[in-house]
Design a protein around this motif. Sequence first.
Motif, PDB file in Angstrom:
ATOM      1  N   VAL A   1       0.860  -1.174   0.000  1.00 30.02           N
ATOM      2  CA  VAL A   1       0.000   0.000   0.000  1.00 30.02           C
ATOM      3  C   VAL A   1       0.898   1.226   0.000  1.00 30.02           C
ATOM      4  N   THR A   2       0.729   2.087  -0.998  1.00 33.80           N
ATOM      5  CA  THR A   2       1.529   3.312  -1.053  1.00 33.80           C
ATOM      6  C   THR A   2       0.763   4.417  -0.350  1.00 33.80           C
ATOM      7  N   PRO A   3       1.437   5.217   0.460  1.00 42.60           N
ATOM      8  CA  PRO A   3       0.747   6.313   1.123  1.00 42.60           C
ATOM      9  C   PRO A   3       0.300   7.359   0.114  1.00 42.60           C
ATOM     10  N   LYS A   4      -0.701   8.136   0.500  1.00 46.99           N
ATOM     11  CA  LYS A   4      -1.253   9.136  -0.415  1.00 46.99           C
ATOM     12  C   LYS A   4      -0.229  10.203  -0.779  1.00 46.99           C
ATOM     13  N   ALA A   5       0.719  10.488   0.116  1.00 49.82           N
ATOM     14  CA  ALA A   5       1.738  11.501  -0.180  1.00 49.82           C
ATOM     15  C   ALA A   5       2.622  11.051  -1.331  1.00 49.82           C
ATOM     16  N   ALA A   6       2.825   9.759  -1.483  1.00 46.87           N
ATOM     17  CA  ALA A   6       3.674   9.260  -2.553  1.00 46.87           C
ATOM     18  C   ALA A   6       2.947   9.249  -3.892  1.00 46.87           C
ATOM     19  N   GLN A   7       1.627   9.452  -3.883  1.00 40.73           N
ATOM     20  CA  GLN A   7       0.855   9.410  -5.118  1.00 40.73           C
ATOM     21  C   GLN A   7       0.703  10.775  -5.767  1.00 40.73           C
ATOM     22  N   ILE A   8       1.338  11.812  -5.222  1.00 38.55           N
ATOM     23  CA  ILE A   8       1.261  13.154  -5.796  1.00 38.55           C
ATOM     24  C   ILE A   8       2.066  13.165  -7.085  1.00 38.55           C
ATOM     25  N   PRO A   9       1.491  13.649  -8.183  1.00 37.82           N
ATOM     26  CA  PRO A   9       2.251  13.671  -9.441  1.00 37.82           C
ATOM     27  C   PRO A   9       3.409  14.659  -9.346  1.00 37.82           C
ATOM     28  N   THR A  10       4.518  14.287  -9.947  1.00 41.48           N
ATOM     29  CA  THR A  10       5.703  15.149  -9.891  1.00 41.48           C
ATOM     30  C   THR A  10       5.729  16.172 -11.011  1.00 41.48           C
ATOM     31  N   SER A  11       4.870  16.044 -11.981  1.00 38.83           N
ATOM     32  CA  SER A  11       4.887  16.978 -13.106  1.00 38.83           C
ATOM     33  C   SER A  11       3.764  17.999 -12.989  1.00 38.83           C
ATOM     34  N   SER A  12       3.457  18.437 -11.789  1.00 38.13           N
ATOM     35  CA  SER A  12       2.418  19.445 -11.616  1.00 38.13           C
ATOM     36  C   SER A  12       2.967  20.799 -12.040  1.00 38.13           C
ATOM     37  N   PRO A  13       2.101  21.724 -12.470  1.00 38.28           N
ATOM     38  CA  PRO A  13       2.579  23.037 -12.909  1.00 38.28           C
ATOM     39  C   PRO A  13       3.279  23.800 -11.792  1.00 38.28           C
ATOM     40  N   VAL A  14       2.873  23.607 -10.541  1.00 35.42           N
ATOM     41  CA  VAL A  14       3.494  24.325  -9.433  1.00 35.42           C
ATOM     42  C   VAL A  14       4.943  23.879  -9.269  1.00 35.42           C
ATOM     43  N   LEU A  15       5.205  22.573  -9.354  1.00 35.67           N
ATOM     44  CA  LEU A  15       6.556  22.080  -9.192  1.00 35.67           C
ATOM     45  C   LEU A  15       7.453  22.470 -10.363  1.00 35.67           C
ATOM     46  N   GLU A  16       6.891  22.523 -11.572  1.00 39.92           N
ATOM     47  CA  GLU A  16       7.704  22.876 -12.738  1.00 39.92           C
ATOM     48  C   GLU A  16       8.187  24.314 -12.658  1.00 39.92           C
ATOM     49  N   HIS A  17       7.352  25.229 -12.160  1.00 40.91           N
ATOM     50  CA  HIS A  17       7.744  26.634 -12.104  1.00 40.91           C
ATOM     51  C   HIS A  17       8.622  26.927 -10.889  1.00 40.91           C
ATOM     52  N   ALA A  18       8.577  26.064  -9.869  1.00 44.25           N
ATOM     53  CA  ALA A  18       9.368  26.303  -8.669  1.00 44.25           C
ATOM     54  C   ALA A  18      10.842  25.957  -8.876  1.00 44.25           C
ATOM     55  N   GLN A  19      11.139  25.092  -9.841  1.00 46.02           N
ATOM     56  CA  GLN A  19      12.522  24.689 -10.068  1.00 46.02           C
ATOM     57  C   GLN A  19      13.202  25.671 -11.019  1.00 46.02           C
ATOM     58  N   PRO A  20      14.487  25.961 -10.806  1.00 47.39           N
ATOM     59  CA  PRO A  20      15.180  26.874 -11.717  1.00 47.39           C
ATOM     60  C   PRO A  20      15.329  26.242 -13.100  1.00 47.39           C
ATOM     61  N   ALA A  21      15.387  27.092 -14.102  1.00 47.33           N
ATOM     62  CA  ALA A  21      15.482  26.602 -15.478  1.00 47.33           C
ATOM     63  C   ALA A  21      16.806  25.899 -15.719  1.00 47.33           C
ATOM     64  N   ALA A  22      17.895  26.460 -15.237  1.00 47.23           N
ATOM     65  CA  ALA A  22      19.213  25.854 -15.421  1.00 47.23           C
ATOM     66  C   ALA A  22      19.830  25.602 -14.044  1.00 47.23           C
ATOM     67  N   VAL A  23      20.316  24.411 -13.847  1.00 47.47           N
ATOM     68  CA  VAL A  23      20.933  24.073 -12.577  1.00 47.47           C
ATOM     69  C   VAL A  23      22.385  24.538 -12.607  1.00 47.47           C
ATOM     70  N   ASP A  24      22.760  25.361 -11.615  1.00 51.16           N
ATOM     71  CA  ASP A  24      24.128  25.852 -11.542  1.00 51.16           C
ATOM     72  C   ASP A  24      25.050  24.731 -11.090  1.00 51.16           C
ATOM     73  N   ALA A  25      26.242  24.723 -11.652  1.00 52.05           N
ATOM     74  CA  ALA A  25      27.239  23.734 -11.239  1.00 52.05           C
ATOM     75  C   ALA A  25      27.711  24.074  -9.832  1.00 52.05           C
ATOM     76  N   PRO A  26      27.978  23.087  -9.010  1.00 50.11           N
ATOM     77  CA  PRO A  26      28.441  23.391  -7.654  1.00 50.11           C
ATOM     78  C   PRO A  26      29.792  24.099  -7.685  1.00 50.11           C
ATOM     79  N   LEU A  27      30.002  24.932  -6.685  1.00 50.25           N
ATOM     80  CA  LEU A  27      31.268  25.644  -6.590  1.00 50.25           C
ATOM     81  C   LEU A  27      32.400  24.670  -6.309  1.00 50.25           C
TER      82      LEU A  27
END
Length: 162
Positions: free
Chosen positions: A56-82
């Motif tokens: 049985v998977t918990p309901k929190a694990a069933q949240i889609p990862t491609s929601s519009p809120v999550l897509e806009h919250a992530q930066p467009a380009a990931v900076d390389a670590p210092l």
Amino acid sequence: MAIQPANHSPLGATLERQSPNARATASERHTQVLEFKRLWAASAADPPAAERPAVVTPKAAQIPTSSPVLEHAQPAAVDAPLPLAERSMNAVKQAMMNAGIPLDGVSFSYREELVWYPGGNWVNHMLTASTSDGRSIDFSANLAERSPHVTAAEIDSFLLKA
């Protein structure tokens, strides 16, 4: 100390019979070994699919990862670590500012040293703090990044207050 079997399990009973106070004959020991092998084989056997519990998977694990809120919250380009040099210097400078230690008389440099021994080699990543009067102290850049407050305290006590 006596070993008490938990819930009268066969393994607990076997362990109780093997306690220092219990004396067993050779035939009992042979029977115990065979019984343990049987228990081990039974526990290692995979139960049939009908007997397996449903996952049985918990309901929190069933949240889609491609929601519009999550897509806009992530930066467009990931900076390389210092690089380690910048990360360690920045961490020590920030720790010095947080502790109220003046930065104006201290300069930092980074170097890598190849250390060789007959079995192989490794690279030391060193952070050097220097003062204008020519005194300096070396630190491991990895440790300075991990514990910058310790490095800042060492710089303050050995370079600035000496």
